[in-house]
Design an enzyme around this catalytic site. Structure first.
Site, mmCIF file in Angstrom:
data_model
loop_
_atom_site.group_PDB
_atom_site.id
_atom_site.type_symbol
_atom_site.label_atom_id
_atom_site.label_comp_id
_atom_site.label_asym_id
_atom_site.label_seq_id
_atom_site.Cartn_x
_atom_site.Cartn_y
_atom_site.Cartn_z
ATOM 1 N N GLN A 199 0.835 -1.214 0.000
ATOM 2 C CA GLN A 199 0.000 0.000 0.000
ATOM 3 C C GLN A 199 0.858 1.247 0.000
ATOM 4 O O GLN A 199 0.588 2.201 -0.724
ATOM 5 C CB GLN A 199 -0.893 0.077 1.253
ATOM 6 C CG GLN A 199 -2.247 -0.550 1.174
ATOM 7 C CD GLN A 199 -2.889 -0.490 -0.163
ATOM 8 O OE1 GLN A 199 -3.352 0.564 -0.588
ATOM 9 N NE2 GLN A 199 -2.939 -1.596 -0.865
ATOM 10 N N HIS A 255 2.149 3.082 -3.149
ATOM 11 C CA HIS A 255 1.225 3.749 -4.062
ATOM 12 C C HIS A 255 1.376 5.259 -4.063
ATOM 13 O O HIS A 255 1.220 5.916 -5.089
ATOM 14 C CB HIS A 255 -0.229 3.436 -3.662
ATOM 15 C CG HIS A 255 -0.815 2.289 -4.398
ATOM 16 N ND1 HIS A 255 -0.904 2.258 -5.761
ATOM 17 C CD2 HIS A 255 -1.359 1.137 -3.957
ATOM 18 C CE1 HIS A 255 -1.479 1.115 -6.128
ATOM 19 N NE2 HIS A 255 -1.753 0.414 -5.058
ATOM 20 N N GLU A 279 -10.300 0.903 3.249
ATOM 21 C CA GLU A 279 -10.483 0.425 1.880
ATOM 22 C C GLU A 279 -10.195 -1.086 1.781
ATOM 23 O O GLU A 279 -10.984 -1.837 1.235
ATOM 24 C CB GLU A 279 -9.526 1.219 0.972
ATOM 25 C CG GLU A 279 -9.615 0.883 -0.495
ATOM 26 C CD GLU A 279 -8.522 1.571 -1.302
ATOM 27 O OE1 GLU A 279 -7.537 2.086 -0.707
ATOM 28 O OE2 GLU A 279 -8.634 1.581 -2.542
ATOM 29 N N HIS A 280 -9.039 -1.484 2.303
ATOM 30 C CA HIS A 280 -8.640 -2.897 2.279
ATOM 31 C C HIS A 280 -8.425 -3.392 3.703
ATOM 32 O O HIS A 280 -7.750 -2.723 4.478
ATOM 33 C CB HIS A 280 -7.310 -3.079 1.543
ATOM 34 C CG HIS A 280 -7.277 -2.506 0.159
ATOM 35 N ND1 HIS A 280 -6.619 -1.333 -0.142
ATOM 36 C CD2 HIS A 280 -7.817 -2.945 -1.001
ATOM 37 C CE1 HIS A 280 -6.745 -1.087 -1.445
ATOM 38 N NE2 HIS A 280 -7.478 -2.035 -1.997
ATOM 39 N N ASP A 301 -5.779 -6.508 -6.404
ATOM 40 C CA ASP A 301 -5.490 -5.397 -7.319
ATOM 41 C C ASP A 301 -5.490 -5.853 -8.771
ATOM 42 O O ASP A 301 -5.720 -5.045 -9.668
ATOM 43 C CB ASP A 301 -4.109 -4.799 -7.005
ATOM 44 C CG ASP A 301 -4.136 -3.943 -5.755
ATOM 45 O OD1 ASP A 301 -5.225 -3.460 -5.410
ATOM 46 O OD2 ASP A 301 -3.070 -3.764 -5.132
ATOM 47 N N HIS A 341 -53.118 16.979 -7.993
ATOM 48 C CA HIS A 341 -52.766 15.568 -7.823
ATOM 49 C C HIS A 341 -54.030 14.751 -7.552
ATOM 50 O O HIS A 341 -54.277 13.718 -8.177
ATOM 51 C CB HIS A 341 -51.798 15.390 -6.645
ATOM 52 C CG HIS A 341 -50.376 15.734 -6.941
ATOM 53 N ND1 HIS A 341 -49.961 17.010 -7.230
ATOM 54 C CD2 HIS A 341 -49.252 14.968 -6.988
ATOM 55 C CE1 HIS A 341 -48.652 17.005 -7.439
ATOM 56 N NE2 HIS A 341 -48.195 15.776 -7.297
#
Lengths: 430, 430
Positions: free
Chosen positions: B259, B262, B327-328, B361, B420
């Protein structure tokens, strides 16, 4: 009201102008809203109290003035006249049953490579629902937002609603009782949306904010998108009625006016292949307007944004409907399915002569919160999915990692991400 | 790297600080982006050409420089080395098969009241996919965005990608060939997102824009949300690894670094119940960093945002994971399902010791575009649903209208919407 004829040479240009006309205020509310949100974020309840005094004339100085108690909702429900109570109950039951069938299925399987894959859906922990104050406080909107949230499994459903000069709408409280709302706060505007998203000393934050509101509320939701989930960016309501000459012109006139009475910026469009029918409907709209309690709003909408389009054949209608991507599409012909199948972009379609759009507003079951302003090209009506989220999962054993791991190593190396490659390779004994 | 221990008296406060730390630049890009979008909206291709020259050093003066031809993608694919081509094909096939099973089912039924109800899902007409230029041009991202769009039935899939100084990444072209992309434009930044949303003389507008990008691209998507659909507001990547002392510390160190490499703003967190294991992993991260080609980025991320949390028991981990809503989430224990069942908020969960996040991934199948920055509380990974929309429909006959229409009339009148009520009442002969 604008009258168009698809045979006229200038039609394409005029129709394109219609398609592009957004009817959405580009007012300079963004800056105001951003200042309000900052205040709520930084000062919490103190900012809420000041803004609520200023905008709603409601004092939050007393602790007892912040909330509406659930017992009050129960009381409002008990005091409802029986016919109205039955109508609300029928609506709630039909909305619940339609949305229960929307619940997505989880997945959990092992594929040929031995990889276990799946996804699990869960409701969000907490949702906030904006309910406008005053005249636009619609119990039907409360049901349409609150019931899908509860069906999705949301444990904490929070309503915020302004109570101008302290005034509360008992119908809304009764609907809150039926829907099982958990908290109600007497705040409104951008500041209420900010309180839901950021949380304050008194109000715990929520995960998703939905519900209708004015331009400030809509802009607040837009600015907070990403801090919380939101339902959508909503604009003025709209209806497209596709009708042949075999309809009762009074019925179609009533349908057009039922949209127009919502908002001066609402839009009602009729497409018909019968010029005489078009004339009669235009006349009947005028006559019905004269009798209508909501004539001020409805006539402003009809005069400014109403359109009647005459086509040579109703076969032309689906292409026009797709370009307009309207929130509501009524198809008032004997065999509506053929036209419906050709309409790719619409929030909701009302099939046949006996399906006025208004049944969808209240009791049909599907949600009446629908994409406006051509957003039906990419957006959907509110559903249980708006109150849920999905977690995917992956499980490999040694053999599965040997099967697909080397490809991951190759791709990670090609992408210049050696630590990605290494996290797989070390497990493969490389 | 921050070291925390859940037994320490200051832990709750420190952990809350960690949860609140957004790591997202609040840079003043909003105004720049808004100016760029206005230029593209007003001046179209001319603005694109100027901005592309300025930001990418790529001239669009020549008509031939605007697009990359599909034949070039085919050629890039043919020229790929066989191992890499097989890896891309395996990834594509597994992603396709996982996403095909996501396709939602239409509904069409008639209920006890005789009301026909249903919903039809359709792919959007056109989708735009942002592919970053330069080093971050990942073929895996192209597959993860493009394949769900094609599975959803999107007929026109448009890629925009900046080609700094004219440079094109052949791996991305090969992936575009495999995924069946229909158009590729050599533009990037906020201006490319604007072109997709508004359309220009050359580029027809799309309905949905997805794909990763820098802060300008993300802000452009945020500002255009509502004009088009977007995937989500994405922030820096993050992983939470929950591991007992029985893991190989090298494996876990590699996962944390995968991670970290990145983005300097990425975050890797380890939760473990074994203090000695925690020490060893910290050491191994240091050793592996020394060997890593991406050490500059990875060490900045690990030093600034890396965290090791020591807990008395891994039973504490799910509550911490839910607060982080990462996220993970990797769960590296013998029986990961027990902990996984208690984790309500996560983008994707990687179960067991043999499931490094990196397989997700590339080749596992589920989407690697996942909610970051605690958005897993309310948001889900990218799916075919992001490229589809749902139209509901309602059809009543006379008997059905008599069954449920009166309740609609009652509610419309109570809400002060007489048109209506009338649109239903006239059909009931009232």
């Amino acid at each position: 009201m604008l009258r168009l004829n698809s045979r006229d040479p200038g039609f394409d240009k005029a129709f394109q102008r219609l398609v592009r006309d957004r009817r959405e205020s580009d007012d300079d509310v963004a800056r105001d809203v951003s200042l309000i949100l900052e205040q709520v974020r930084n000062r919490g309840d103190a900012a809420l109290a000041e803004l609520t005094q200023r905008f709603d004339g409601h004092s939050l100085a007393d602790d007892a003035n912040w909330r509406i108690e659930l017992a009050d909702c129960r009381e409002a429900y008990d005091n409802l006249n029986p016919e109205l109570r039955a109508a609300l109950e029928l609506a709630a039951q039909r909305i619940r049953s339609y949305h229960e069938a929307q619940l997505p299925e989880d997945r959990d399987y092992t594929d040929a490579a031995g990889v276990r894959l799946g996804a699990k859906w869960r409701g969000v922990d907490a949702a906030g629902l904006y309910v406008p104050g005053g005249r636009a406080a619609y119990p039907s909107s409360l049901l349409m937002n609150a019931i899908p949230a509860k069906v999705a499994g949301v444990e904490r459903l929070v309503v915020v609603t302004p109570t101008p000069k302290g005034k509360i709408n008992p119908l809304v409280l009764a609907a809150a009782h039926i829907a099982g709302v958990d908290e109600i706060w007497r705040i409104g505007g951008a500041q209420a949306v900010g309180a839901l998203a950021y949380g304050t000393q008194r109000i715990r934050p929520v995960d998703v904010v939905t519900g209708p509101g004015n331009a400030w509320v809509a802009e607040a939701k837009r600015q907070l998108y990403g801090v919380v989930g939101i339902d959508m960016v909503a604009g003025p309501s709209e209806i497209l009625v596709i009708a042949d000459g075999q309809n009762d012109p009074d019925w179609i006139a009533a349908d057009l006016l039922s949209q127009a009475e919502h908002d001066p910026a609402a839009q009602s469009i009729l497409i018909t292949d019968d010029p005489l029918f078009a004339d009669t409907v235009a006349d009947r709209v005028g006559v019905e307007l004269a009798l209508l309690q909501t004539a001020r709003v409805a006539s402003e909408s009809w005069n400014t944004h109403g359109v009647i389009i005459e086509v040579a054949s109703l076969d032309e209608a689906p292409a026009l409907a797709n370009a307009l991507a309207a929130e509501h599409v009524e198809i008032a012909v004997d065999d509506p399915q053929v036209l419906a199948d050709a309409i790719r972009h619409a929030g909701s379609i009302f099939l046949g002569r006996m399906t006025p759009e208004a049944v969808g507003d209240y009791v049909a079951g599907p949600n009446h919160v629908l994409p406006t302003g051509r957003r039906a090209r990419f957006a959907s009506g509110l559903s249980v999915l708006d109150f849920m989220k999905r977690t995917s999962f992956i499980q490999l054993d040694e053999s599965a990692l040997h099967a697909i791991g080397p490809a991951a190593v190759a791709l990670a190396e090609a992408e210049g991400l050696p630590a990605h490659a290494r996290s797989v390779a070390v497990r493969l004994g490389q």
